[in-house]
Design a protein around this motif. Structure first.
Motif, PDB file in Angstrom:
ATOM      1  N   SER A 223       0.862  -1.160   0.000  1.00 44.68           N
ATOM      2  CA  SER A 223       0.000   0.000   0.000  1.00 44.68           C
ATOM      3  C   SER A 223       0.904   1.217   0.000  1.00 44.68           C
ATOM      4  O   SER A 223       1.676   1.437   0.939  1.00 44.68           O
ATOM      5  CB  SER A 223      -0.879   0.025   1.246  1.00 44.68           C
ATOM      6  N   LEU A 224       0.835   2.000  -1.062  1.00 50.28           N
ATOM      7  CA  LEU A 224       1.765   3.112  -1.196  1.00 50.28           C
ATOM      8  C   LEU A 224       1.320   4.322  -0.384  1.00 50.28           C
ATOM      9  O   LEU A 224       2.020   5.318  -0.292  1.00 50.28           O
ATOM     10  CB  LEU A 224       1.964   3.433  -2.673  1.00 50.28           C
ATOM     11  N   ARG A 225       0.151   4.201   0.227  1.00 53.18           N
ATOM     12  CA  ARG A 225      -0.264   5.231   1.184  1.00 53.18           C
ATOM     13  C   ARG A 225       0.347   4.976   2.555  1.00 53.18           C
ATOM     14  O   ARG A 225       0.763   5.880   3.250  1.00 53.18           O
ATOM     15  CB  ARG A 225      -1.786   5.253   1.322  1.00 53.18           C
ATOM     16  N   THR A 226       0.412   3.665   2.937  1.00 51.14           N
ATOM     17  CA  THR A 226       0.795   3.339   4.314  1.00 51.14           C
ATOM     18  C   THR A 226       2.112   2.592   4.417  1.00 51.14           C
ATOM     19  O   THR A 226       2.667   2.464   5.507  1.00 51.14           O
ATOM     20  CB  THR A 226      -0.285   2.445   4.955  1.00 51.14           C
ATOM     21  N   GLY A 227       2.602   2.060   3.299  1.00 51.43           N
ATOM     22  CA  GLY A 227       3.807   1.246   3.369  1.00 51.43           C
ATOM     23  C   GLY A 227       3.552  -0.178   3.821  1.00 51.43           C
ATOM     24  O   GLY A 227       4.491  -0.967   3.943  1.00 51.43           O
ATOM     25  N   SER A 228       2.297  -0.544   4.054  1.00 45.91           N
ATOM     26  CA  SER A 228       1.990  -1.923   4.438  1.00 45.91           C
ATOM     27  C   SER A 228       2.102  -2.844   3.228  1.00 45.91           C
ATOM     28  O   SER A 228       1.675  -2.487   2.132  1.00 45.91           O
ATOM     29  CB  SER A 228       0.544  -2.033   4.960  1.00 45.91           C
ATOM     30  N   PRO A 229       2.655  -4.051   3.438  1.00 44.53           N
ATOM     31  CA  PRO A 229       2.632  -5.029   2.348  1.00 44.53           C
ATOM     32  C   PRO A 229       1.191  -5.421   2.037  1.00 44.53           C
ATOM     33  O   PRO A 229       0.345  -5.436   2.928  1.00 44.53           O
ATOM     34  CB  PRO A 229       3.372  -6.242   2.926  1.00 44.53           C
ATOM     35  N   THR A 230       0.922  -5.709   0.783  1.00 43.77           N
ATOM     36  CA  THR A 230      -0.397  -6.216   0.396  1.00 43.77           C
ATOM     37  C   THR A 230      -0.194  -7.534  -0.340  1.00 43.77           C
ATOM     38  O   THR A 230       0.815  -7.729  -1.015  1.00 43.77           O
ATOM     39  CB  THR A 230      -1.158  -5.203  -0.481  1.00 43.77           C
ATOM     40  N   PHE A 231      -1.149  -8.426  -0.177  1.00 45.01           N
ATOM     41  CA  PHE A 231      -1.025  -9.758  -0.774  1.00 45.01           C
ATOM     42  C   PHE A 231      -2.316 -10.124  -1.479  1.00 45.01           C
ATOM     43  O   PHE A 231      -3.383  -9.650  -1.103  1.00 45.01           O
ATOM     44  CB  PHE A 231      -0.724 -10.799   0.307  1.00 45.01           C
ATOM     45  N   GLY A 232      -2.203 -10.975  -2.469  1.00 43.35           N
ATOM     46  CA  GLY A 232      -3.397 -11.375  -3.199  1.00 43.35           C
ATOM     47  C   GLY A 232      -3.876 -10.282  -4.128  1.00 43.35           C
ATOM     48  O   GLY A 232      -5.058 -10.224  -4.480  1.00 43.35           O
ATOM     49  N   THR A 233      -2.969  -9.413  -4.547  1.00 45.99           N
ATOM     50  CA  THR A 233      -3.298  -8.297  -5.441  1.00 45.99           C
ATOM     51  C   THR A 233      -2.975  -8.675  -6.895  1.00 45.99           C
ATOM     52  O   THR A 233      -2.257  -9.649  -7.145  1.00 45.99           O
ATOM     53  CB  THR A 233      -2.500  -7.053  -5.018  1.00 45.99           C
ATOM     54  N   PRO A 234      -3.507  -7.915  -7.837  1.00 48.38           N
ATOM     55  CA  PRO A 234      -3.387  -8.342  -9.241  1.00 48.38           C
ATOM     56  C   PRO A 234      -1.978  -8.291  -9.827  1.00 48.38           C
ATOM     57  O   PRO A 234      -1.603  -9.188 -10.593  1.00 48.38           O
ATOM     58  CB  PRO A 234      -4.323  -7.376  -9.978  1.00 48.38           C
ATOM     59  N   GLU A 235      -1.186  -7.277  -9.491  1.00 46.05           N
ATOM     60  CA  GLU A 235       0.106  -7.129 -10.163  1.00 46.05           C
ATOM     61  C   GLU A 235       1.051  -8.301  -9.863  1.00 46.05           C
ATOM     62  O   GLU A 235       1.677  -8.846 -10.781  1.00 46.05           O
ATOM     63  CB  GLU A 235       0.752  -5.794  -9.816  1.00 46.05           C
ATOM     64  N   PRO A 236       1.210  -8.692  -8.601  1.00 44.71           N
ATOM     65  CA  PRO A 236       2.060  -9.862  -8.344  1.00 44.71           C
ATOM     66  C   PRO A 236       1.528 -11.134  -9.003  1.00 44.71           C
ATOM     67  O   PRO A 236       2.320 -12.003  -9.387  1.00 44.71           O
ATOM     68  CB  PRO A 236       2.038  -9.980  -6.815  1.00 44.71           C
ATOM     69  N   ALA A 237       0.204 -11.245  -9.143  1.00 43.83           N
ATOM     70  CA  ALA A 237      -0.347 -12.418  -9.829  1.00 43.83           C
ATOM     71  C   ALA A 237       0.151 -12.459 -11.272  1.00 43.83           C
ATOM     72  O   ALA A 237       0.549 -13.508 -11.789  1.00 43.83           O
ATOM     73  CB  ALA A 237      -1.875 -12.399  -9.780  1.00 43.83           C
ATOM     74  N   LEU A 238       0.169 -11.302 -11.915  1.00 44.33           N
ATOM     75  CA  LEU A 238       0.700 -11.240 -13.280  1.00 44.33           C
ATOM     76  C   LEU A 238       2.190 -11.577 -13.287  1.00 44.33           C
ATOM     77  O   LEU A 238       2.678 -12.311 -14.153  1.00 44.33           O
ATOM     78  CB  LEU A 238       0.482  -9.838 -13.869  1.00 44.33           C
ATOM     79  N   GLY A 239       2.924 -11.036 -12.310  1.00 35.91           N
ATOM     80  CA  GLY A 239       4.360 -11.310 -12.225  1.00 35.91           C
ATOM     81  C   GLY A 239       4.638 -12.796 -12.051  1.00 35.91           C
ATOM     82  O   GLY A 239       5.601 -13.332 -12.632  1.00 35.91           O
ATOM     83  N   SER A 240       3.795 -13.475 -11.293  1.00 27.23           N
ATOM     84  CA  SER A 240       3.996 -14.912 -11.081  1.00 27.23           C
ATOM     85  C   SER A 240       3.815 -15.693 -12.381  1.00 27.23           C
ATOM     86  O   SER A 240       4.522 -16.673 -12.632  1.00 27.23           O
ATOM     87  CB  SER A 240       3.019 -15.428 -10.019  1.00 27.23           C
ATOM     88  N   LEU A 241       2.873 -15.254 -13.203  1.00 26.97           N
ATOM     89  CA  LEU A 241       2.699 -15.904 -14.504  1.00 26.97           C
ATOM     90  C   LEU A 241       3.981 -15.769 -15.331  1.00 26.97           C
ATOM     91  O   LEU A 241       4.400 -16.704 -16.020  1.00 26.97           O
ATOM     92  CB  LEU A 241       1.524 -15.283 -15.270  1.00 26.97           C
ATOM     93  N   VAL A 242       4.600 -14.604 -15.256  1.00 26.28           N
ATOM     94  CA  VAL A 242       5.835 -14.373 -16.019  1.00 26.28           C
ATOM     95  C   VAL A 242       6.986 -15.206 -15.443  1.00 26.28           C
ATOM     96  O   VAL A 242       7.785 -15.774 -16.192  1.00 26.28           O
ATOM     97  CB  VAL A 242       6.196 -12.872 -16.023  1.00 26.28           C
ATOM     98  N   MET A 243       7.058 -15.310 -14.117  1.00 24.20           N
ATOM     99  CA  MET A 243       8.097 -16.166 -13.522  1.00 24.20           C
ATOM    100  C   MET A 243       7.967 -17.601 -14.044  1.00 24.20           C
ATOM    101  O   MET A 243       8.966 -18.281 -14.267  1.00 24.20           O
ATOM    102  CB  MET A 243       8.004 -16.142 -11.988  1.00 24.20           C
ATOM    103  N   GLY A 244       6.722 -18.049 -14.243  1.00 24.70           N
ATOM    104  CA  GLY A 244       6.528 -19.380 -14.822  1.00 24.70           C
ATOM    105  C   GLY A 244       7.157 -19.488 -16.204  1.00 24.70           C
ATOM    106  O   GLY A 244       7.856 -20.463 -16.515  1.00 24.70           O
ATOM    107  N   GLN A 245       6.944 -18.466 -17.006  1.00 27.05           N
ATOM    108  CA  GLN A 245       7.532 -18.483 -18.353  1.00 27.05           C
ATOM    109  C   GLN A 245       9.056 -18.517 -18.282  1.00 27.05           C
ATOM    110  O   GLN A 245       9.716 -19.239 -19.016  1.00 27.05           O
ATOM    111  CB  GLN A 245       7.095 -17.238 -19.136  1.00 27.05           C
ATOM    112  N   LEU A 246       9.616 -17.714 -17.381  1.00 29.78           N
ATOM    113  CA  LEU A 246      11.073 -17.605 -17.285  1.00 29.78           C
ATOM    114  C   LEU A 246      11.697 -18.911 -16.774  1.00 29.78           C
ATOM    115  O   LEU A 246      12.754 -19.337 -17.263  1.00 29.78           O
ATOM    116  CB  LEU A 246      11.446 -16.436 -16.373  1.00 29.78           C
ATOM    117  N   ALA A 247      11.043 -19.548 -15.826  1.00 24.72           N
ATOM    118  CA  ALA A 247      11.570 -20.810 -15.294  1.00 24.72           C
ATOM    119  C   ALA A 247      11.544 -21.893 -16.368  1.00 24.72           C
ATOM    120  O   ALA A 247      12.475 -22.692 -16.487  1.00 24.72           O
ATOM    121  CB  ALA A 247      10.774 -21.243 -14.067  1.00 24.72           C
TER     122      ALA A 247
END
Lengths: 522, 522
Positions: free
Chosen positions: B320-344
């Protein structure tokens, strides 16, 4: 207070050229858009050969079994004139068979993409190719909330739900029968429903399909709203038409399709396939049947008026084979929806598919797990019009006020998801790492400062607080938070301005129509 | 009573050649498997050119910025001998740079797929290519349930959670630090953790990595369990190693990696990238950094023992760029994980990625919406070892007993999802439609009768009852149901048989080790 009120939404539109976040959560100004342009590839499940076999099976269904049209000699005439082989089954039902490829040929006149106009032109939506539109759930007789539990929907609920939809920047369309207003006579409630969509929303919406004259009323009210010429030349309303699976088109449906198509308005052609009951329980077969039914229904619209906006559709569901109960949000229909996406693209036609399905009776973990399983298939499968994107609960028997709030937030997250990942020198961010080197945090790097306004989806609903803060604030769970949110949203709601003369004319039309017939409750 | 007890699981294995469902929900005998073989294509988000740019950026990070290795001269020696350019930063820290392509070259000895053996050989898992393994969440200091709220985890919680994992047919692996048993001294708890995995589970598991001697103890206990020769020739345990992002490998980690690799055991190489804090907050950059860190860490294992089982990994999160708290289950990392699959896959190496992430403090709708967003990216991205598949709550600070139950049921649904859609004459089901024709239900068709045992995922947890039945049964929501379920499961739990002599030897080893040092709490 909600940050998703229409007021805020209008304000953000004005400032959208330079979005700036305040400390308030859930704004995501950079993601707001009248409809989504899909920035990620579709998830293509099946290979060419498998798709061809499904298409060949759909063709074979239409050629060898055929569809049965009931109570609409005019629809049968149109099919026959187009070359279909018609056999009388009874005096008012006909078996209609199509040579392989014939329906596809008819559908060539259907546009790959079209615009549905809203009364506020900034809310016009495009449907087809990479354009995607989210709309609320449709058709439940009941509503439910945490305070009053489940009860039959009323016109007050209907209006409330239209207001909640309008208040969310993450829906694009007002939907249609957002719940059944069961306190209004069956033969008159369409008038109040269409009026509520016009009055409390300035987005596009769906009209009535439950009888040809109700379809005509829906379109007539649009003529009052938009003007006759405009309606003749633009799509301003659509009807959502169900086939009667397996393989039947009843006369009310076909007459409604004809009514919308004749007026140049949009039509959605939906088989509701409960596997094992009205379709094969193997997904390949369900999808083949879905394609056959949707194509043959859509073909009627093209025969009435070539080029009329026409949407293929699929509502695939599974069942509990122990109990015979329908199940929603399960994995197999999610896979089937991905395949429907592939098939619609091969036909170059827009698709309506899936939504936030669930069987749960509570806005709980089950509700959102199932919703997400289903909704991901809609967005990844490239569906263009996603009805049931908010509020769907209880196997579509109830519209849940709380799940509506939770679903719309998820729809927001999907805006970020559908943007995809941009890969360029800037986003690769080598400089962010190089600036301070190993072991150094990146909070203050130029790269971070440049991107922190737009980097991540910032949910306006989910709780991301530290545990201690969350506890101090009352340890509130998502359902309770959603309950408060819909109340706050309704309390803050201001209807979008509507021209007074138009409003009077609509009310007058409704009053005349209502006075012209006795109430009917069937 | 739960239907997912180990007793039932064993019974089902015997009868798996002809699965039969009783009236009891949630059996899905046809889906049970020691690990999943992915039957659907991966969801490939980025095109070749974008992937190459990410790879080039990872190479550039390693060549121009380098990684910093701390407190492990032996690791530095290995990197230097392999051709890396080493610069002393301080007396006990070194900057290590790799020419572009060099790390990739080293990783060529890493197996694309390997087997981790379980003490019950029917539970051996394969990791890599199209083989996928689900394991519980890992590393939370707290546990939570609806009765007692959030508190520090104890060894009793640890054992309970191992039992719950073992009881679910939809997990394949016992995981590692399923929660921190904070009532045991820090320098001794690894002994009790490894013992609990051996005693209460007969599946594969992870060992300790918090100090080299604890890693050695973990492996030594496996020698007692499996025999020395067997351990020398098989992967029986793995360590999950975190890089210290950005771009640092600390000496405890590298010594642990060396310990596992020397023994021919598995290692997972995980950058935990909180975007904006320790990685660029644009996902392309985060993924490039993830690849650079994971590859260089994995390379150490290959330098110690070429061919050692080595898993690339990615834990992408947002904030959260307002509070600095980590957030999980959000869309951007989900997309990043798909790309990590391609790279692996391009590296032909197994991948650990994503899981059922959530920041929610309750097993509520938020928890499951976020979990699903994240978990879908793991399974669609083709991750091979999916840690955090059950119980992850509160931003990984807590293991939730109730979410554990909900997540495992979702993991079951994903077994059905990952099977995909079979397309053949039978599944296309033309005969099902042709048998009775338009308008006729399919309940009794030959096709339905042939398939109804295996057609759909039958959740053993979700409520699919008619509303009235659900209400009569007490209107129970998912969280309450999950609460009852974990209690029933623990009450019914029977530990899998363990050879008495082995058990004694393990206890003896633990007693000697514990006696040999004073308790340390850091």
């Amino acid at each position: 207070m909600t940050t998703d009120t229409p007021t805020r939404s209008r304000r953000s539109r004005r400032s959208s050229s330079r979005p700036e976040r305040s400390a308030q959560p859930g704004q995501n100004l950079h993601l707001r858009t009248p409809f989504i342009t899909r920035g990620i590839p579709t998830y293509d499940l099946l290979d060419e050969g498998s798709l061809e076999r499904i298409e060949a099976t759909a063709d074979r269904i239409l050629a060898e079994i055929g569809i049965e049209v009931r109570d609409d000699a005019e629809a049968v005439r149109l099919y026959r004139e187009a070359g279909a082989k018609v056999t009388e089954v009874t005096a008012d039902s006909w078996n209609v068979k199509f040579e392989p490829g014939m329906v596809r040929e008819i559908l060539q006149t259907a546009p790959a993409r079209f615009t549905q106009c809203a009364r506020n032109p900034v809310n016009n939506v495009e449907i087809g190719t990479d354009a995607m539109v989210f709309a609320p759930a449709y058709g439940s007789p009941f509503v439910m909330d945490l305070d009053k539990g489940r009860r039959y929907g009323t016109i007050e609920d209907f209006e409330n739900l239209v207001k909640l939809a309008q208040s969310s920047p993450w829906l694009h369309h007002s939907g249609g029968t957002i719940c059944e207003p069961t306190d209004i006579a069956v033969n008159k409630r369409h008038l109040d429903m269409v009026y509520a969509h016009i009055k409390y929303s300035d987005r596009a919406f769906l009209g009535s399909i439950t009888a040809p004259e109700r379809a005509a009323d829906s379109i007539e009210m649009c003529r009052i709203l938009f003007g006759e010429d405009f309606v003749d030349n633009n799509c301003v309303i659509m009807g959502n038409f169900n086939t009667t699976s397996p393989l039947i088109l009843d006369g009310v449906t076909t007459a409604g399709i004809r009514t919308y198509a004749e007026a140049g308005q949009g039509s959605i052609h939906l088989p509701f396939l409960l596997g094992g009951a009205v379709s094969p329980l193997t997904m390949a077969g369900a999808v083949a049947q879905c394609l056959a039914e949707s194509m043959s229904s859509a073909a009627l619209a093209q025969l009435v008026r070539p080029g009329a906006p026409t949407i293929l559709a699929g509502f695939l569901s599974s069942m509990s084979l122990r109990t015979g109960s329908p199940t929603f949000g399960t994995p197999e229909p999610a896979l089937g929806s991905l395949v429907m996406g592939q098939l619609a693209r091969r036909l170059e036609m827009p698709l309506r598919c899936a939504g936030n399905f669930s069987t749960s009776k509570r806005p709980d973990g089950q509700a959102m797990q199932q919703a997400m399983m289903s909704m991901m298939s809609a967005v990844q499968g490239g569906a263009n019009y996603i009805l049931h994107a908010a509020g769907f609960a209880d196997g579509l028997l109830s519209m849940s006020y709380e799940k509506f709030i939770m679903d719309t937030d998820m729809c927001g997250a999907l805006h970020a998801y559908l943007k995809g990942i941009e890969v360029n020198e800037d986003t690769l961010g080598f400089e962010a790492l190089a600036q301070n080197g190993p072991g150094e945090h990146m909070f203050g790097t130029d790269h971070t400062l440049r991107h922190y306004q737009t980097a991540y989806w910032d949910s306006g609903f989910n709780d991301d607080l530290p545990f201690e803060t969350w506890e101090e604030q009352g340890s509130i769970d998502a359902a309770t938070r959603a309950n408060q949110r819909w109340k706050d949203t309704l309390a803050a709601f201001e209807a979008p301005a509507l021209d007074k003369g138009t409003d009077e004319a609509l009310k007058d039309y409704i009053a005349r129509k209502k006075a012209s017939a006795a109430d009917a409750w069937y």
